[in-house]
Motif scaffolding. Structure first.
Motif, PDB file in Angstrom:
ATOM      1  N   ALA A  19      22.844  13.771  11.221  1.00  6.98           N
ATOM      2  CA  ALA A  19      23.494  13.767  12.535  1.00  6.98           C
ATOM      3  C   ALA A  19      24.994  13.864  12.290  1.00  6.98           C
ATOM      4  O   ALA A  19      25.480  13.536  11.200  1.00  6.98           O
ATOM      5  CB  ALA A  19      23.158  12.497  13.311  1.00  6.98           C
ATOM      6  N   ASP A  20      25.727  14.305  13.308  1.00  5.28           N
ATOM      7  CA  ASP A  20      27.180  14.388  13.195  1.00  5.28           C
ATOM      8  C   ASP A  20      27.758  13.014  12.867  1.00  5.28           C
ATOM      9  O   ASP A  20      27.441  12.025  13.530  1.00  5.28           O
ATOM     10  CB  ASP A  20      27.796  14.898  14.501  1.00  5.28           C
ATOM     11  N   HIS A  54      19.055   3.365  10.013  1.00  9.83           N
ATOM     12  CA  HIS A  54      19.581   2.595  11.146  1.00  9.83           C
ATOM     13  C   HIS A  54      20.711   3.313  11.885  1.00  9.83           C
ATOM     14  O   HIS A  54      20.677   3.393  13.124  1.00  9.83           O
ATOM     15  CB  HIS A  54      20.008   1.195  10.691  1.00  9.83           C
ATOM     16  N   PRO A  55      21.728   3.890  11.199  1.00 12.78           N
ATOM     17  CA  PRO A  55      22.773   4.609  11.941  1.00 12.78           C
ATOM     18  C   PRO A  55      22.230   5.823  12.707  1.00 12.78           C
ATOM     19  O   PRO A  55      22.733   6.163  13.778  1.00 12.78           O
ATOM     20  CB  PRO A  55      23.753   5.057  10.857  1.00 12.78           C
ATOM     21  N   LEU A  56      21.190   6.463  12.171  1.00 10.99           N
ATOM     22  CA  LEU A  56      20.587   7.614  12.859  1.00 10.99           C
ATOM     23  C   LEU A  56      19.797   7.168  14.085  1.00 10.99           C
ATOM     24  O   LEU A  56      19.714   7.889  15.076  1.00 10.99           O
ATOM     25  CB  LEU A  56      19.693   8.396  11.895  1.00 10.99           C
ATOM     26  N   TRP A  57      19.215   5.978  14.015  1.00  9.71           N
ATOM     27  CA  TRP A  57      18.479   5.425  15.150  1.00  9.71           C
ATOM     28  C   TRP A  57      19.441   5.130  16.304  1.00  9.71           C
ATOM     29  O   TRP A  57      19.095   5.285  17.478  1.00  9.71           O
ATOM     30  CB  TRP A  57      17.730   4.171  14.705  1.00  9.71           C
ATOM     31  N   LEU A  58      20.668   4.750  15.966  1.00 13.76           N
ATOM     32  CA  LEU A  58      21.667   4.452  16.984  1.00 13.76           C
ATOM     33  C   LEU A  58      22.316   5.715  17.556  1.00 13.76           C
ATOM     34  O   LEU A  58      23.025   5.641  18.551  1.00 13.76           O
ATOM     35  CB  LEU A  58      22.754   3.546  16.396  1.00 13.76           C
ATOM     36  N   THR A  59      22.080   6.865  16.928  1.00 13.61           N
ATOM     37  CA  THR A  59      22.654   8.141  17.354  1.00 13.61           C
ATOM     38  C   THR A  59      21.624   8.876  18.215  1.00 13.61           C
ATOM     39  O   THR A  59      20.480   9.020  17.798  1.00 13.61           O
ATOM     40  CB  THR A  59      22.999   9.001  16.115  1.00 13.61           C
ATOM     41  N   PRO A  60      21.988   9.347  19.408  1.00 19.91           N
ATOM     42  CA  PRO A  60      20.991   9.968  20.282  1.00 19.91           C
ATOM     43  C   PRO A  60      20.461  11.315  19.796  1.00 19.91           C
ATOM     44  O   PRO A  60      19.330  11.671  20.095  1.00 19.91           O
ATOM     45  CB  PRO A  60      21.726  10.132  21.615  1.00 19.91           C
ATOM     46  N   ASP A  61      21.252  12.057  19.030  1.00 21.28           N
ATOM     47  CA  ASP A  61      20.827  13.387  18.595  1.00 21.28           C
ATOM     48  C   ASP A  61      20.878  13.494  17.077  1.00 21.28           C
ATOM     49  O   ASP A  61      21.917  13.248  16.469  1.00 21.28           O
ATOM     50  CB  ASP A  61      21.736  14.469  19.194  1.00 21.28           C
ATOM     51  N   ALA A  62      19.756  13.872  16.480  1.00 20.62           N
ATOM     52  CA  ALA A  62      19.678  14.058  15.035  1.00 20.62           C
ATOM     53  C   ALA A  62      18.946  15.370  14.758  1.00 20.62           C
ATOM     54  O   ALA A  62      18.349  15.965  15.657  1.00 20.62           O
ATOM     55  CB  ALA A  62      18.950  12.880  14.383  1.00 20.62           C
ATOM     56  N   ALA A  73      15.469  19.502  16.371  1.00 22.35           N
ATOM     57  CA  ALA A  73      16.328  18.545  17.080  1.00 22.35           C
ATOM     58  C   ALA A  73      15.459  17.367  17.519  1.00 22.35           C
ATOM     59  O   ALA A  73      14.449  17.558  18.212  1.00 22.35           O
ATOM     60  CB  ALA A  73      16.975  19.212  18.284  1.00 22.35           C
ATOM     61  N   VAL A  74      15.850  16.163  17.103  1.00 22.99           N
ATOM     62  CA  VAL A  74      15.037  14.975  17.381  1.00 22.99           C
ATOM     63  C   VAL A  74      15.911  13.807  17.822  1.00 22.99           C
ATOM     64  O   VAL A  74      17.123  13.807  17.639  1.00 22.99           O
ATOM     65  CB  VAL A  74      14.211  14.541  16.142  1.00 22.99           C
ATOM     66  N   SER A  75      15.244  12.817  18.369  1.00 25.80           N
ATOM     67  CA  SER A  75      15.850  11.528  18.667  1.00 25.80           C
ATOM     68  C   SER A  75      14.901  10.458  18.141  1.00 25.80           C
ATOM     69  O   SER A  75      13.690  10.516  18.407  1.00 25.80           O
ATOM     70  CB  SER A  75      16.043  11.364  20.176  1.00 25.80           C
ATOM     71  N   LEU A  76      15.431   9.513  17.367  1.00 28.41           N
ATOM     72  CA  LEU A  76      14.601   8.419  16.870  1.00 28.41           C
ATOM     73  C   LEU A  76      14.360   7.444  18.011  1.00 28.41           C
ATOM     74  O   LEU A  76      15.295   7.007  18.667  1.00 28.41           O
ATOM     75  CB  LEU A  76      15.287   7.719  15.703  1.00 28.41           C
ATOM     76  N   THR A  77      13.096   7.127  18.253  1.00 32.15           N
ATOM     77  CA  THR A  77      12.744   6.292  19.391  1.00 32.15           C
ATOM     78  C   THR A  77      12.410   4.859  19.002  1.00 32.15           C
ATOM     79  O   THR A  77      12.425   3.975  19.850  1.00 32.15           O
ATOM     80  CB  THR A  77      11.543   6.900  20.150  1.00 32.15           C
ATOM     81  N   ASP A  78      12.100   4.633  17.732  1.00 32.08           N
ATOM     82  CA  ASP A  78      11.736   3.292  17.287  1.00 32.08           C
ATOM     83  C   ASP A  78      12.000   3.212  15.791  1.00 32.08           C
ATOM     84  O   ASP A  78      11.810   4.191  15.078  1.00 32.08           O
ATOM     85  CB  ASP A  78      10.260   3.028  17.582  1.00 32.08           C
ATOM     86  N   LEU A  79      12.433   2.075  15.321  1.00 32.89           N
ATOM     87  CA  LEU A  79      12.684   1.865  13.896  1.00 32.89           C
ATOM     88  C   LEU A  79      12.148   0.496  13.523  1.00 32.89           C
ATOM     89  O   LEU A  79      12.605  -0.523  14.042  1.00 32.89           O
ATOM     90  CB  LEU A  79      14.185   1.950  13.593  1.00 32.89           C
ATOM     91  N   VAL A  80      11.153   0.495  12.640  1.00 37.54           N
ATOM     92  CA  VAL A  80      10.570  -0.755  12.154  1.00 37.54           C
ATOM     93  C   VAL A  80      10.517  -0.658  10.631  1.00 37.54           C
ATOM     94  O   VAL A  80       9.814   0.204  10.089  1.00 37.54           O
ATOM     95  CB  VAL A  80       9.155  -0.986  12.723  1.00 37.54           C
ATOM     96  N   GLY A  81      11.293  -1.486   9.977  1.00 40.28           N
ATOM     97  CA  GLY A  81      11.340  -1.442   8.518  1.00 40.28           C
ATOM     98  C   GLY A  81      11.890  -0.101   8.057  1.00 40.28           C
ATOM     99  O   GLY A  81      12.953   0.322   8.484  1.00 40.28           O
ATOM    100  N   ASP A  82      11.147   0.558   7.184  1.00 43.07           N
ATOM    101  CA  ASP A  82      11.562   1.844   6.625  1.00 43.07           C
ATOM    102  C   ASP A  82      10.978   3.044   7.360  1.00 43.07           C
ATOM    103  O   ASP A  82      11.091   4.170   6.890  1.00 43.07           O
ATOM    104  CB  ASP A  82      11.153   1.924   5.146  1.00 43.07           C
TER     105      ASP A  82
END
Length: 95
Positions: A19-20, A54-62, A73-82
């Motif tokens: 992500a940017d 984690h920083p990519l999860w906080l970014t809306p566009d990856a 083009a994706v958006s991370l919707t959930d992050l649990v562990g790795d």
């Protein structure tokens, strides 16, 4: 005719997520491409280091870089562990 939520492709491999303003992260991914209401979309999961995701999860566009050189083009919707879940943010072309 097509079925709603028709699965068109399931793919897994190694790639990268970027992500940017965020360093690219090497990931393993599972990608499911399906047709929903006539539009081809994708969703799935990526596995990598939690501290890098984690920083990519906080970014809306990856961008997910697939092993076949396609970009998604994706958006991370959930992050649990790795492991993080994602949804495509644009219609996708079947590969």
């Amino acid at each position: 005719m097509f079925e709603p939520n028709e699965v068109l492709q399931v793919q897994s491999g190694r790639g990268a997520l970027s992500a940017d303003g965020v360093a690219p992260v090497k990931v393993r991914y599972k990608l499911i491409v399906e047709r929903r209401d006539g539009i081809v979309r994708a969703h799935g999961s990526v596995t990598g280091r939690h501290s890098a995701l984690h920083p990519l999860w906080l970014t809306p566009d990856a961008t997910l870089h697939l092993k076949d050189a396609r970009l998604l083009a994706v958006s991370l919707t959930d992050l649990v562990g790795d492991t993080a879940e994602f949804e495509s943010t644009e219609p996708v072309a079947r590969g």
